[in-house]
Scaffold this motif. Structure first.
Motif, PDB file in Angstrom:
ATOM      1  N   VAL A  29       0.904  -1.363   0.119  1.00 15.47           N
ATOM      2  CA  VAL A  29       0.087  -0.111   0.079  1.00 15.47           C
ATOM      3  C   VAL A  29       0.950   1.224   0.073  1.00 15.47           C
ATOM      4  O   VAL A  29       0.490   2.172  -0.651  1.00 15.47           O
ATOM      5  N   CYS A  30       2.018   1.274   0.632  1.00 19.20           N
ATOM      6  CA  CYS A  30       2.865   2.339   0.539  1.00 19.20           C
ATOM      7  C   CYS A  30       3.591   2.520  -0.526  1.00 19.20           C
ATOM      8  O   CYS A  30       3.434   3.719  -1.174  1.00 19.20           O
ATOM      9  N   VAL A  31       4.166   1.439  -1.066  1.00 15.62           N
ATOM     10  CA  VAL A  31       4.799   1.685  -2.379  1.00 15.62           C
ATOM     11  C   VAL A  31       3.840   1.983  -3.388  1.00 15.62           C
ATOM     12  O   VAL A  31       4.135   2.803  -4.370  1.00 15.62           O
ATOM     13  N   ALA A  32       2.626   1.411  -3.503  1.00 18.84           N
ATOM     14  CA  ALA A  32       1.450   1.774  -4.697  1.00 18.84           C
ATOM     15  C   ALA A  32       1.217   3.145  -4.378  1.00 18.84           C
ATOM     16  O   ALA A  32       1.290   3.953  -5.591  1.00 18.84           O
ATOM     17  N   ALA A  33       0.931   3.644  -3.045  1.00 20.91           N
ATOM     18  CA  ALA A  33       0.659   5.141  -3.185  1.00 20.91           C
ATOM     19  C   ALA A  33       1.542   6.028  -3.339  1.00 20.91           C
ATOM     20  O   ALA A  33       1.315   7.041  -4.103  1.00 20.91           O
ATOM     21  N   LEU A  34       2.809   5.638  -3.181  1.00 22.19           N
ATOM     22  CA  LEU A  34       3.874   6.603  -3.685  1.00 22.19           C
ATOM     23  C   LEU A  34       4.242   6.602  -5.268  1.00 22.19           C
ATOM     24  O   LEU A  34       4.499   7.562  -5.749  1.00 22.19           O
ATOM     25  N   ALA A  35       3.824   5.447  -5.751  1.00 20.27           N
ATOM     26  CA  ALA A  35       3.806   5.220  -7.148  1.00 20.27           C
ATOM     27  C   ALA A  35       2.657   6.208  -7.881  1.00 20.27           C
ATOM     28  O   ALA A  35       2.949   6.961  -8.854  1.00 20.27           O
ATOM     29  N   ILE A  36       1.446   6.264  -7.114  1.00 20.19           N
ATOM     30  CA  ILE A  36       0.386   6.920  -7.570  1.00 20.19           C
ATOM     31  C   ILE A  36       0.747   8.429  -7.569  1.00 20.19           C
ATOM     32  O   ILE A  36       0.503   9.371  -8.161  1.00 20.19           O
ATOM     33  N   ALA A  37       1.523   8.690  -6.268  1.00 18.81           N
ATOM     34  CA  ALA A  37       2.064  10.002  -6.214  1.00 18.81           C
ATOM     35  C   ALA A  37       3.152  10.636  -6.954  1.00 18.81           C
ATOM     36  O   ALA A  37       3.913  11.585  -6.906  1.00 18.81           O
ATOM     37  N   ASN A  38       3.720   9.729  -7.808  1.00 17.12           N
ATOM     38  CA  ASN A  38       4.982   9.737  -8.558  1.00 17.12           C
ATOM     39  C   ASN A  38       6.022  10.255  -7.862  1.00 17.12           C
ATOM     40  O   ASN A  38       6.870  10.902  -7.907  1.00 17.12           O
ATOM     41  N   ARG A  39       6.158   9.463  -6.673  1.00 19.85           N
ATOM     42  CA  ARG A  39       7.196   9.918  -5.406  1.00 19.85           C
ATOM     43  C   ARG A  39       7.858   8.396  -5.009  1.00 19.85           C
ATOM     44  O   ARG A  39       8.429   8.289  -3.898  1.00 19.85           O
ATOM     45  N   LEU A  40       8.387   7.668  -6.193  1.00 17.80           N
ATOM     46  CA  LEU A  40       8.918   6.356  -5.551  1.00 17.80           C
ATOM     47  C   LEU A  40      10.415   6.570  -5.514  1.00 17.80           C
ATOM     48  O   LEU A  40      11.140   5.685  -4.907  1.00 17.80           O
ATOM     49  N   ASP A  41      10.959   7.938  -5.667  1.00 18.26           N
ATOM     50  CA  ASP A  41      12.319   8.364  -5.385  1.00 18.26           C
ATOM     51  C   ASP A  41      12.484   8.080  -3.861  1.00 18.26           C
ATOM     52  O   ASP A  41      13.481   8.153  -3.341  1.00 18.26           O
ATOM     53  N   LEU A  42      11.317   8.063  -3.034  1.00 15.46           N
ATOM     54  CA  LEU A  42      11.317   8.072  -1.637  1.00 15.46           C
ATOM     55  C   LEU A  42      11.664   6.622  -1.026  1.00 15.46           C
ATOM     56  O   LEU A  42      11.808   6.445   0.036  1.00 15.46           O
ATOM     57  N   VAL A  43      11.501   5.703  -2.022  1.00 14.56           N
ATOM     58  CA  VAL A  43      11.778   4.162  -1.605  1.00 14.56           C
ATOM     59  C   VAL A  43      13.118   3.921  -1.179  1.00 14.56           C
ATOM     60  O   VAL A  43      13.924   4.297  -2.297  1.00 14.56           O
ATOM     61  N   ASN A  44      13.470   3.457  -0.309  1.00 15.57           N
ATOM     62  CA  ASN A  44      14.728   2.794   0.082  1.00 15.57           C
ATOM     63  C   ASN A  44      14.995   1.393  -0.672  1.00 15.57           C
ATOM     64  O   ASN A  44      14.905   0.347  -0.059  1.00 15.57           O
ATOM     65  N   LYS A  45      15.261   1.601  -1.942  1.00 16.35           N
ATOM     66  CA  LYS A  45      15.053   0.093  -2.804  1.00 16.35           C
ATOM     67  C   LYS A  45      16.315  -0.711  -2.402  1.00 16.35           C
ATOM     68  O   LYS A  45      16.157  -1.930  -2.344  1.00 16.35           O
ATOM     69  N   ASP A  46      17.476  -0.059  -2.083  1.00 19.34           N
ATOM     70  CA  ASP A  46      18.683  -1.058  -1.695  1.00 19.34           C
ATOM     71  C   ASP A  46      18.255  -1.924  -0.377  1.00 19.34           C
ATOM     72  O   ASP A  46      18.569  -3.165  -0.380  1.00 19.34           O
ATOM     73  N   MET A  47      17.362  -1.399   0.547  1.00 25.24           N
ATOM     74  CA  MET A  47      16.919  -2.238   1.529  1.00 25.24           C
ATOM     75  C   MET A  47      15.672  -2.845   1.253  1.00 25.24           C
ATOM     76  O   MET A  47      15.368  -4.062   1.626  1.00 25.24           O
ATOM     77  N   LEU A  48      14.743  -2.493   0.747  1.00 21.37           N
ATOM     78  CA  LEU A  48      13.286  -2.853   0.596  1.00 21.37           C
ATOM     79  C   LEU A  48      13.565  -4.028  -0.250  1.00 21.37           C
ATOM     80  O   LEU A  48      12.801  -5.109  -0.159  1.00 21.37           O
ATOM     81  N   ILE A  49      13.851  -4.128  -1.342  1.00 25.63           N
ATOM     82  CA  ILE A  49      14.152  -5.124  -2.618  1.00 25.63           C
ATOM     83  C   ILE A  49      14.428  -6.323  -1.940  1.00 25.63           C
ATOM     84  O   ILE A  49      13.897  -7.417  -2.061  1.00 25.63           O
ATOM     85  N   PRO A  50      15.641  -6.428  -1.153  1.00 24.82           N
ATOM     86  CA  PRO A  50      16.058  -7.711  -0.397  1.00 24.82           C
ATOM     87  C   PRO A  50      15.141  -7.998   0.446  1.00 24.82           C
ATOM     88  O   PRO A  50      14.910  -9.216   0.700  1.00 24.82           O
ATOM     89  N   TRP A  51      14.419  -7.391   1.146  1.00 24.70           N
ATOM     90  CA  TRP A  51      13.515  -7.571   2.454  1.00 24.70           C
ATOM     91  C   TRP A  51      12.460  -8.213   1.795  1.00 24.70           C
ATOM     92  O   TRP A  51      11.905  -9.361   1.933  1.00 24.70           O
TER      93      TRP A  51
END
Lengths: 333, 318
Positions: free
Chosen positions: A200-222
């Motif tokens: 819900v958080c990642v999809a909401a950020l995608a809707i808001a066009n703010r995926l730059d806020l996601v810590n991808k280096d940590m989240l993708i391994p998680w």
């Protein structure tokens, strides 16, 4: 036999197909069991159930299964004129979850315009009125707050083309506060990370066009660590696998363009083993009772991975991609 | 209108009244445990004292309950029928409030079946206010729901939110909430909303100036029996609060939101509460050392709680 962690084991017999016709029949018949207790026990989830069933049917390419007019009539009968928005069943109070499901159904059938301008305005006012000063959303006037409702609010307003910076900016700020030390997200700031909350958080950020806020280096391994022995995905460390995480985890990875991080063939087999090969439907784990919720998310997971010649599904909106293409995207040229 | 609502027959009504008494009254046996059994019976529920476990066992029989369910749901649906608002009834009209109370009794068992009926939760909240149901009775009802044997009920996010709301707007004994969360966590391992409640509860208790030692002690005991990530996270949060008075600001804001117009229920400032029961960094270091050793030495499939302990070390800059 091979064993999943935490004492789940599934048969090594490889089931190579998705029982599309059985699943169609299973979903179609859900609405005809009106004398069953189960039908009445789920009255409070009927609007969500209808959305899950319709989306599964569209993904299976059986979109003409339900009578469109009857579906639209039911949706409109759940309108809550006192508060605006839609309830789960006629005369029920509106809630943000049933309202999103209603809007998704209307959009999927190309019937959003059926709402007169006055109701549409009231609907938008209802959703926007649930947002608190800190950017979070309540589910209804009871006051429960959860990142689920932030996504639901943004998704609903996005489908209606009603997103504005006044809504989006504080919502984004709230979601950013829900990020944890492991890169994943919880239901409110500081709450334990959970894969459904990640979606819900990642999809909401995608809707808001703010995926730059996601810590991808940590989240993708998680997210990739959610796959357990046997192919299924779980929602948190050490939990059992569950078919619904084929959606919550996979869609998050898909949004982050990292589907390659999990063993897709193993997950496909896990979903297949959760099918009821006699009556249709998909359950959370092998041999459990099937339901329409897990049926959708199993099929949607397979669609995301490109298996079984299914209708492509959008990972942000959980609706057919071709329909999502007609939604105006916020913050993009 | 209220007069038109058809109630169950008098035999069923007597059972409904007894059911409410049992779930809402104080329990002499210690605590209550509501369990579902897939058996036939002439009544939809029974109760008996379980001396061995020091509790009152309330048994709901699935088959008669499922037979009764459509009748109860019909009462609910008559209440929310079109064209009138039941919440406008006069509190001083004894006949109307008596009828509403009977409807309330019919609706209570639905709470043990439909876990996330938002309309039902709103009805419950409004009825509690209209009928002036004492808060301690509502608290006992929520305890029964959150510690019952059905996972979809004991993990309901709506019921846990209701508990946070009730806790925030009242002053109950700390031990009631500790018992509830430990009982719920024991029945439903890795319960997400249960441990989020625990996090909220510890934060607000501290901000109310209470000593967190009993909460810490109970959660620690639970952690020693279960390597449950959510429980260990809460244990570590309590250490951080007790040492640094560093609390989750979101929970404080939620508490204030529930108490928007209630000036009698304000929190102490963090500085005041910090001084009252503050532990030393030495204590934290000793605890963390002991907890790390426990995890490393235990025969467990997981070292995941160690990552949370590392998080505390970082947070406290140890």
């Amino acid at each position: 036999m091979f064993h999943l962690s935490q004492n789940v084991c599934i048969c090594s017999t490889i089931i190579m197909s998705l029982h599309k016709e059985l699943h169609r029949k299973y979903i179609q018949e859900l609405d005809s069991h009106k004398d069953d207790y189960a039908y009445w026990l789920t009255e409070h989830l009927r609007m969500n159930g209808l959305y899950w069933g319709i989306t599964a049917l569209f993904t299976l390419k059986y979109e003409d299964t339900f009578n469109k007019e009857e579906v639209i009539d039911f949706v409109l009968s759940c309108w809550d004129d006192l508060h605006g928005g839609f309830g789960a069943f006629p005369r029920h109070d509106s809630h943000i979850l049933s309202t999103l499901s209603a809007v998704q159904i209307l959009k999927t059938y190309g019937q959003l315009d059926i709402l007169p301008a006055t109701k549409r305005d009231k609907l938008v006012t209802f959703v926007k009125g649930l947002q608190l000063k800190d950017g979070s959303f309540e589910g209804d006037r009871f006051g429960e707050v959860d990142t689920r409702f932030v996504y639901t609010g943004l998704s609903c307003l996005s489908i209606l083309g009603e997103l504005t910076p006044e809504v989006v900016d504080p919502a984004v700020e709230f979601i950013a506060q829900c990020s944890n030390f492991d890169g994943a997200y919880g239901m409110v700031p500081g709450a334990e990370s959970h894969a459904a909350q990640v979606f819900v958080c990642v999809a909401a950020l995608a809707i808001a066009n703010r995926l730059d806020l996601v810590n991808k280096d940590m989240l993708i391994p998680w997210l990739s660590e959610r796959q357990v022995k046997g192919g299924g995905l779980n929602g948190r460390p050490e939990k059992l696998p569950d078919v619904c995480y084929s959606w919550w985890v996979l869609s998050s990875l898909s949004i982050l363009q990292s589907l390659y991080c999990i063993d897709q063939e193993a997950l496909r087999q896990f979903i297949y083993t959760c099918q009821d090969a006699v009556n249709g439907g998909i359950s959370d784990r092998p041999d459990n009772q099937t339901d329409v919720y897990h049926t959708l998310f199993g099929i949607a997971g397979l669609s995301l991975m490109g298996f079984d010649d299914l209708e492509p599904i959008d990972p942000v909106y959980c609706m057919p991609k071709r329909i999502v293409l007609t939604i105006e995207k916020y913050g993009r040229e | 209108m209220l007069d038109d609502i058809v109630l169950p027959d008098s035999t069923v009504q007597a059972q409904l009244e007894l059911f409410w008494d049992i779930v809402s009254n104080e329990c002499q046996e210690g605590r209550k445990y509501l369990i579902w059994l897939d058996l036939e019976s002439s009544k939809f529920f029974e109760f008996h004292s379980n001396d061995e476990e020091q509790r009152l066992d309330i048994v709901i029989y699935k088959k008669p309950m499922m037979k009764l369910f459509p009748t109860l749901l019909t009462v609910q649906n008559q209440l929310i029928a079109d064209n009138w608002d039941w919440k406008t009834i006069s509190r001083t009209d004894a006949q109307q409030t008596d009828k509403l109370y009977k409807i309330f009794l019919a609706i209570v068992p639905i709470l043990f079946i439909n876990n996330e009926s938002h309309t039902l939760v709103l009805i419950l909240e409004s009825m509690v206010e209209l009928l002036s149901i004492p808060n301690n009775k509502v608290l006992r009802l929520l305890q029964c729901l959150l510690t019952c044997s059905r996972n979809n009920i004991n993990k309901s996010s709506s019921y846990w939110t209701f508990l946070r709301k009730l806790y925030s707007t009242n002053s109950f004994q700390q031990s009631i909430f500790i018992d509830t969360l430990i009982a719920s966590a024991t029945i439903h391992r890795k319960s997400y909303y249960c441990w989020n409640f625990a996090s909220f509860f510890a934060t607000i208790e501290f901000a109310r100036g209470a000593d967190l030692t009993p909460v810490y002690s109970q959660v620690k005991q639970f952690c020693m029996r279960n390597l449950d990530y959510g429980a260990w996270k809460v244990l570590c949060e309590i250490i951080i609060i007790m040492v640094s008075a560093n609390t989750n600001q979101y929970w404080l804001k939620e508490f204030e939101r529930w108490n928007d117009n209630n000036n009698n229920n304000k929190l102490r400032t963090p500085n005041n509460s910090g001084r009252l029961h503050q532990k030393t960094m030495n204590w934290a270091e000793q605890e963390l050392f002991m907890l790390s050793n426990y995890i490393k030495s235990s025969q467990t499939e997981s070292l995941i709680p160690l990552t949370i302990i590392k998080w505390v070390y970082d947070k406290l800059e140890l």
